[in-house]
Scaffold this motif. Structure first.
Motif, PDB file in Angstrom:
ATOM      1  N   TRP A   1      66.360  37.577  -3.204  1.00 48.93           N
ATOM      2  CA  TRP A   1      65.620  37.037  -4.392  1.00 48.93           C
ATOM      3  C   TRP A   1      65.962  36.018  -5.085  1.00 48.93           C
ATOM      4  O   TRP A   1      65.472  35.037  -5.517  1.00 48.93           O
ATOM      5  N   MET A   2      67.214  36.184  -5.445  1.00 48.49           N
ATOM      6  CA  MET A   2      67.981  35.157  -6.323  1.00 48.49           C
ATOM      7  C   MET A   2      68.073  33.941  -5.804  1.00 48.49           C
ATOM      8  O   MET A   2      68.140  32.651  -6.437  1.00 48.49           O
ATOM      9  N   GLN A   3      68.298  33.821  -4.287  1.00 47.32           N
ATOM     10  CA  GLN A   3      68.356  32.512  -3.893  1.00 47.32           C
ATOM     11  C   GLN A   3      67.001  31.613  -4.018  1.00 47.32           C
ATOM     12  O   GLN A   3      67.250  30.477  -3.945  1.00 47.32           O
ATOM     13  N   ASP A   4      65.968  32.424  -4.039  1.00 47.50           N
ATOM     14  CA  ASP A   4      64.621  31.625  -4.351  1.00 47.50           C
ATOM     15  C   ASP A   4      64.189  31.936  -5.837  1.00 47.50           C
ATOM     16  O   ASP A   4      62.865  31.407  -6.093  1.00 47.50           O
ATOM     17  N   TRP A   5      65.062  31.984  -6.971  1.00 45.20           N
ATOM     18  CA  TRP A   5      64.773  32.156  -8.143  1.00 45.20           C
ATOM     19  C   TRP A   5      63.771  31.257  -8.867  1.00 45.20           C
ATOM     20  O   TRP A   5      62.897  31.787  -9.535  1.00 45.20           O
ATOM     21  N   HIS A   6      64.354  30.100  -8.593  1.00 47.53           N
ATOM     22  CA  HIS A   6      63.558  29.140  -9.347  1.00 47.53           C
ATOM     23  C   HIS A   6      62.126  28.711  -8.777  1.00 47.53           C
ATOM     24  O   HIS A   6      61.471  27.988  -9.382  1.00 47.53           O
ATOM     25  N   ALA A   7      61.979  28.992  -7.441  1.00 49.92           N
ATOM     26  CA  ALA A   7      60.817  28.975  -6.891  1.00 49.92           C
ATOM     27  C   ALA A   7      59.743  30.020  -7.075  1.00 49.92           C
ATOM     28  O   ALA A   7      58.596  30.176  -6.900  1.00 49.92           O
ATOM     29  N   LEU A   8      60.276  31.302  -7.704  1.00 51.06           N
ATOM     30  CA  LEU A   8      59.382  32.099  -8.388  1.00 51.06           C
ATOM     31  C   LEU A   8      58.579  31.944  -9.577  1.00 51.06           C
ATOM     32  O   LEU A   8      59.204  31.304 -10.321  1.00 51.06           O
ATOM     33  N   SER A   9      57.423  32.566  -9.830  1.00 46.73           N
ATOM     34  CA  SER A   9      56.853  32.309 -10.922  1.00 46.73           C
ATOM     35  C   SER A   9      57.501  33.456 -12.047  1.00 46.73           C
ATOM     36  O   SER A   9      58.321  34.174 -11.730  1.00 46.73           O
ATOM     37  N   ARG A  10      57.309  33.020 -13.273  1.00 47.36           N
ATOM     38  CA  ARG A  10      58.011  33.876 -14.211  1.00 47.36           C
ATOM     39  C   ARG A  10      57.459  35.028 -14.429  1.00 47.36           C
ATOM     40  O   ARG A  10      58.409  36.105 -14.311  1.00 47.36           O
ATOM     41  N   ALA A  11      56.264  35.524 -13.750  1.00 50.84           N
ATOM     42  CA  ALA A  11      55.817  36.733 -13.662  1.00 50.84           C
ATOM     43  C   ALA A  11      56.620  37.522 -12.590  1.00 50.84           C
ATOM     44  O   ALA A  11      56.782  39.031 -12.672  1.00 50.84           O
ATOM     45  N   GLN A  12      56.859  36.990 -11.497  1.00 44.51           N
ATOM     46  CA  GLN A  12      57.426  37.474 -10.315  1.00 44.51           C
ATOM     47  C   GLN A  12      58.936  37.935 -10.898  1.00 44.51           C
ATOM     48  O   GLN A  12      59.848  38.831 -10.408  1.00 44.51           O
ATOM     49  N   ARG A  13      59.469  36.832 -11.398  1.00 45.46           N
ATOM     50  CA  ARG A  13      61.060  37.126 -11.827  1.00 45.46           C
ATOM     51  C   ARG A  13      61.011  38.254 -12.913  1.00 45.46           C
ATOM     52  O   ARG A  13      61.996  39.047 -12.599  1.00 45.46           O
ATOM     53  N   ASN A  14      60.106  38.407 -13.693  1.00 46.78           N
ATOM     54  CA  ASN A  14      60.266  39.652 -14.698  1.00 46.78           C
ATOM     55  C   ASN A  14      59.991  40.885 -13.862  1.00 46.78           C
ATOM     56  O   ASN A  14      60.529  41.988 -14.491  1.00 46.78           O
ATOM     57  N   ALA A  15      59.219  40.791 -13.124  1.00 46.53           N
ATOM     58  CA  ALA A  15      58.657  42.142 -12.266  1.00 46.53           C
ATOM     59  C   ALA A  15      59.912  42.486 -11.453  1.00 46.53           C
ATOM     60  O   ALA A  15      60.360  43.680 -11.386  1.00 46.53           O
ATOM     61  N   LEU A  16      60.914  41.560 -11.091  1.00 44.05           N
ATOM     62  CA  LEU A  16      62.089  42.030 -10.237  1.00 44.05           C
ATOM     63  C   LEU A  16      63.067  42.200 -11.190  1.00 44.05           C
ATOM     64  O   LEU A  16      63.941  43.436 -10.877  1.00 44.05           O
ATOM     65  N   ILE A  17      63.342  41.960 -12.278  1.00 43.97           N
ATOM     66  CA  ILE A  17      64.327  42.347 -13.309  1.00 43.97           C
ATOM     67  C   ILE A  17      63.950  43.721 -13.949  1.00 43.97           C
ATOM     68  O   ILE A  17      64.670  44.403 -14.032  1.00 43.97           O
ATOM     69  N   ASP A  18      62.575  43.735 -14.212  1.00 40.19           N
ATOM     70  CA  ASP A  18      62.179  45.053 -14.703  1.00 40.19           C
ATOM     71  C   ASP A  18      62.445  46.261 -13.670  1.00 40.19           C
ATOM     72  O   ASP A  18      62.917  47.404 -14.051  1.00 40.19           O
ATOM     73  N   ALA A  19      62.009  46.109 -12.462  1.00 39.99           N
ATOM     74  CA  ALA A  19      62.288  47.069 -11.395  1.00 39.99           C
ATOM     75  C   ALA A  19      63.808  47.477 -11.197  1.00 39.99           C
ATOM     76  O   ALA A  19      63.913  48.422 -11.053  1.00 39.99           O
TER      77      ALA A  19
END
Length: 259
Positions: free
Chosen positions: A132-150
């Motif tokens: 997921w981190m390899q594509d981090w900057h292509a993800l939306s802020r909502a997606q990044r937050n969801a990954l961090i929270d999970a």
């Protein structure tokens, strides 16, 4: 330790004649990566796909090893690392900590060598956090937050249950974003061989947090702060979270100086 077969997997394995150690051991499958020849033994992982009576495909990973042993006070002569991992998988299940699930475990002595196999369900709906981190900057802020929270919720749950993963790299946290089958993200742990109990709960979790922090180079300072606040289950930084952040940074600095 007796052979283990998950009750829900027994019919499927029996349908393919794979409900016995000898049958699984004899399977000819391509390895998913280079065999591990550490610890003076051999260990390999292969993917196994089996179709049930309704035509649905079920995916597993079959791990086999020969004399791949770990030693401890309880097992000074050595224990198959898969035996240790299977025991931890079962303990996580009892503690309701999301982790990979075993379908079969067995161990034999063949020609004087300790041979063990562990069959686990594939996590095809999940991706390791490092990918997921390899594509981090292509993800939306909502997606990044969801990954961090999970991930933060999972690590907090792990430590609250008195367990230390003890090898918590991003590749060992598998995360699934919301999809057609689930409206919430989910995360689970793999590679439980080195996990151990701790009596101090989150106070013993610094080792895990340090490892995860040092190997999450893609994350920004705000991402790391979000993870820490979520892990601490607070909305904004307080004295406890600041002390924890300082302790994590101090460990990172010490390790960097000794490289």
């Amino acid at each position: 330790m007796k052979d283990f077969i998950a009750p829900e997997c027994r019919p499927l394995l029996a349908r393919h004649g794979l409900d016995r150690f000898s049958a699984l051991w004899a399977l000819e499958l391509d390895a998913v990566d280079a065999p591990n020849t550490g610890r003076g033994g051999w260990s390999s992982v292969s993917r196994l796909e089996l179709r049930d009576e309704h035509g649905k495909m079920h995916a597993f990973y079959l791990k086999r090893q020969i004399d791949h042993l770990s030693r401890s006070l309880l097992h000074p002569l050595g224990e198959a690392t898969f035996a240790r991992e299977f025991r931890n998988i079962q303990r996580y299940r009892k503690l309701d900590i999301p982790a990979l699930q075993a379908a079969y475990f067995g161990q034999r002595k063949i020609a004087g060598k300790v041979c063990a196999l562990l069959l686990t369900h594939a996590l095809d709906d999940y991706r390791p956090l490092d990918t997921w981190m390899q594509d981090w900057h292509a993800l939306s802020r909502a997606q990044r937050n969801a990954l961090i929270d999970a991930a933060a919720d999972l690590v907090g749950r792990l430590h609250d249950a008195g367990q230390l993963h003890n090898c918590l790299y991003p590749k060992h946290i598998f995360v699934r974003l919301p999809n057609a089958d689930s409206s919430t993200p989910a995360a689970c742990l793999i590679d439980l061989e080195k996990t151990r109990r701790t009596l101090r709960g989150r106070r013993s979790g610094l080792r895990d947090l340090d490892t995860l922090n040092r190997h999450s180079g893609t994350l920004s300072r705000s991402d790391r702060l979000r993870f820490l606040l979520r892990y601490c289950n607070i909305g904004q930084a307080d004295a406890l979270s600041r002390r924890l952040a300082h302790a994590i940074e101090a460990r990172r600095s010490r390790k960097a100086r000794h490289r």
